[in-house]
Scaffold this motif. Sequence first.
Motif, PDB file in Angstrom:
ATOM      1  N   ARG A 166       0.860  -1.184   0.000  1.00 38.59           N
ATOM      2  CA  ARG A 166       0.000   0.000   0.000  1.00 38.59           C
ATOM      3  C   ARG A 166       0.895   1.232   0.000  1.00 38.59           C
ATOM      4  O   ARG A 166       1.834   1.319   0.788  1.00 38.59           O
ATOM      5  N   PRO A 167       0.633   2.199  -0.892  1.00 41.04           N
ATOM      6  CA  PRO A 167       1.466   3.404  -0.904  1.00 41.04           C
ATOM      7  C   PRO A 167       1.177   4.288   0.309  1.00 41.04           C
ATOM      8  O   PRO A 167       0.064   4.276   0.850  1.00 41.04           O
ATOM      9  N   ALA A 168       2.172   5.031   0.717  1.00 43.22           N
ATOM     10  CA  ALA A 168       1.972   6.023   1.774  1.00 43.22           C
ATOM     11  C   ALA A 168       1.256   7.233   1.177  1.00 43.22           C
ATOM     12  O   ALA A 168       1.654   7.733   0.117  1.00 43.22           O
ATOM     13  N   MET A 169       0.202   7.682   1.831  1.00 36.75           N
ATOM     14  CA  MET A 169      -0.544   8.846   1.355  1.00 36.75           C
ATOM     15  C   MET A 169       0.044  10.094   2.012  1.00 36.75           C
ATOM     16  O   MET A 169       0.069  10.199   3.245  1.00 36.75           O
ATOM     17  N   VAL A 170       0.516  11.020   1.172  1.00 34.67           N
ATOM     18  CA  VAL A 170       1.347  12.104   1.693  1.00 34.67           C
ATOM     19  C   VAL A 170       0.961  13.469   1.116  1.00 34.67           C
ATOM     20  O   VAL A 170       0.266  13.562   0.102  1.00 34.67           O
ATOM     21  N   THR A 171       1.461  14.502   1.810  1.00 32.15           N
ATOM     22  CA  THR A 171       1.417  15.869   1.309  1.00 32.15           C
ATOM     23  C   THR A 171       2.828  16.237   0.873  1.00 32.15           C
ATOM     24  O   THR A 171       3.799  15.938   1.584  1.00 32.15           O
ATOM     25  N   VAL A 172       2.938  16.866  -0.284  1.00 31.45           N
ATOM     26  CA  VAL A 172       4.248  17.145  -0.867  1.00 31.45           C
ATOM     27  C   VAL A 172       4.460  18.653  -0.965  1.00 31.45           C
ATOM     28  O   VAL A 172       3.540  19.407  -1.300  1.00 31.45           O
ATOM     29  N   ALA A 173       5.674  19.086  -0.667  1.00 35.27           N
ATOM     30  CA  ALA A 173       6.014  20.509  -0.753  1.00 35.27           C
ATOM     31  C   ALA A 173       6.209  20.919  -2.208  1.00 35.27           C
ATOM     32  O   ALA A 173       6.726  20.155  -3.025  1.00 35.27           O
ATOM     33  N   LYS A 174       5.773  22.124  -2.493  1.00 34.35           N
ATOM     34  CA  LYS A 174       6.087  22.717  -3.794  1.00 34.35           C
ATOM     35  C   LYS A 174       6.603  24.125  -3.561  1.00 34.35           C
ATOM     36  O   LYS A 174       6.404  24.696  -2.474  1.00 34.35           O
ATOM     37  N   ALA A 175       7.263  24.668  -4.559  1.00 32.41           N
ATOM     38  CA  ALA A 175       7.880  25.978  -4.395  1.00 32.41           C
ATOM     39  C   ALA A 175       6.825  27.028  -4.092  1.00 32.41           C
ATOM     40  O   ALA A 175       5.738  27.044  -4.688  1.00 32.41           O
ATOM     41  N   GLY A 176       7.146  27.919  -3.154  1.00 29.52           N
ATOM     42  CA  GLY A 176       6.221  28.993  -2.823  1.00 29.52           C
ATOM     43  C   GLY A 176       6.166  30.029  -3.925  1.00 29.52           C
ATOM     44  O   GLY A 176       7.081  30.148  -4.749  1.00 29.52           O
ATOM     45  N   THR A 177       5.086  30.786  -3.952  1.00 29.34           N
ATOM     46  CA  THR A 177       4.933  31.830  -4.964  1.00 29.34           C
ATOM     47  C   THR A 177       5.906  32.967  -4.672  1.00 29.34           C
ATOM     48  O   THR A 177       5.958  33.452  -3.538  1.00 29.34           O
ATOM     49  N   PRO A 178       6.710  33.387  -5.661  1.00 30.62           N
ATOM     50  CA  PRO A 178       7.642  34.492  -5.435  1.00 30.62           C
ATOM     51  C   PRO A 178       6.916  35.748  -4.957  1.00 30.62           C
ATOM     52  O   PRO A 178       5.798  36.025  -5.357  1.00 30.62           O
ATOM     53  N   LYS A 179       7.564  36.461  -4.078  1.00 33.07           N
ATOM     54  CA  LYS A 179       6.916  37.675  -3.507  1.00 33.07           C
ATOM     55  C   LYS A 179       6.575  38.681  -4.593  1.00 33.07           C
ATOM     56  O   LYS A 179       5.550  39.370  -4.520  1.00 33.07           O
ATOM     57  N   ALA A 180       7.417  38.802  -5.613  1.00 31.18           N
ATOM     58  CA  ALA A 180       7.136  39.747  -6.688  1.00 31.18           C
ATOM     59  C   ALA A 180       5.850  39.400  -7.391  1.00 31.18           C
ATOM     60  O   ALA A 180       5.085  40.265  -7.787  1.00 31.18           O
ATOM     61  N   ALA A 181       5.554  38.085  -7.505  1.00 31.46           N
ATOM     62  CA  ALA A 181       4.331  37.661  -8.167  1.00 31.46           C
ATOM     63  C   ALA A 181       3.124  37.959  -7.310  1.00 31.46           C
ATOM     64  O   ALA A 181       1.987  38.019  -7.788  1.00 31.46           O
ATOM     65  N   GLN A 182       3.325  38.146  -5.976  1.00 27.53           N
ATOM     66  CA  GLN A 182       2.200  38.440  -5.080  1.00 27.53           C
ATOM     67  C   GLN A 182       1.958  39.939  -4.977  1.00 27.53           C
ATOM     68  O   GLN A 182       1.108  40.391  -4.217  1.00 27.53           O
ATOM     69  N   GLY A 183       2.753  40.707  -5.702  1.00 27.15           N
ATOM     70  CA  GLY A 183       2.566  42.155  -5.663  1.00 27.15           C
ATOM     71  C   GLY A 183       3.283  42.786  -4.512  1.00 27.15           C
ATOM     72  O   GLY A 183       3.002  43.944  -4.152  1.00 27.15           O
ATOM     73  N   VAL A 184       4.221  42.108  -3.895  1.00 26.30           N
ATOM     74  CA  VAL A 184       4.963  42.667  -2.752  1.00 26.30           C
ATOM     75  C   VAL A 184       6.217  43.332  -3.283  1.00 26.30           C
ATOM     76  O   VAL A 184       6.952  42.785  -4.102  1.00 26.30           O
TER      77      VAL A 184
END
Length: 203
Positions: A181-199
């Motif tokens: 049985r596979p392990a059911m997991v949450t996986v990290a992904k790259a965060g949104t760059p601050k410039a893309a958030q308008g910061v």
Amino acid sequence: MTDAPNPAPTGKADAHETDGKADAAQDHPQQGGTDEKARIEALEAEIETLRDSTMRARAEVENVLRRTAKEKQDASAYAISGFARDLLAVSDNLRRTLDALPASAREDGTLKVFVDGVELTERELLSSFERHGIKRIDPKGEKFDHNFHQAMAEVETDAQAPGTVVDVYQAGYVIRDRLLRPAMVTVAKAGTPKAAQGVDTTA
């Protein structure tokens, strides 16, 4: 009247006959030698063909024996796979029970006995699994592996590298080198760059 005597043989005919026999005798050994050589070559070719067929047959038999031995070994090793899958639910329930208990439960005399019993049962079950080649997969903090893990969600984070297992919903299991049985997991992904958030990142 007296018959005339037959003339004495001159020896010429006998000489010709003798020469003819000698020539035939000389030709015959040469022809016989050629035939014998051809027959030997044919026999050698047949022997080589038979040797090749024998080697092929032997190799095929060895392959069949190896496959049979491997199938027998696999049948013995993985015969309990179905039974093991049924017991995974028991292991899951024991772990959920322990995770759901508050920390104070260990301080209560009555509950502590209960907690210790559940933990002992879980350890015994996992030990039984390991004795039969069944191992638990709890990959938190490890690199995601699609062969053994099933991603249930992705979360943006800068705390861990993309593709890292952040959390485990349900542990996985393998039996020897096969996945139960596979392990059911949450996986990290790259965060949104601050410039893309308008910061404004220039400040």
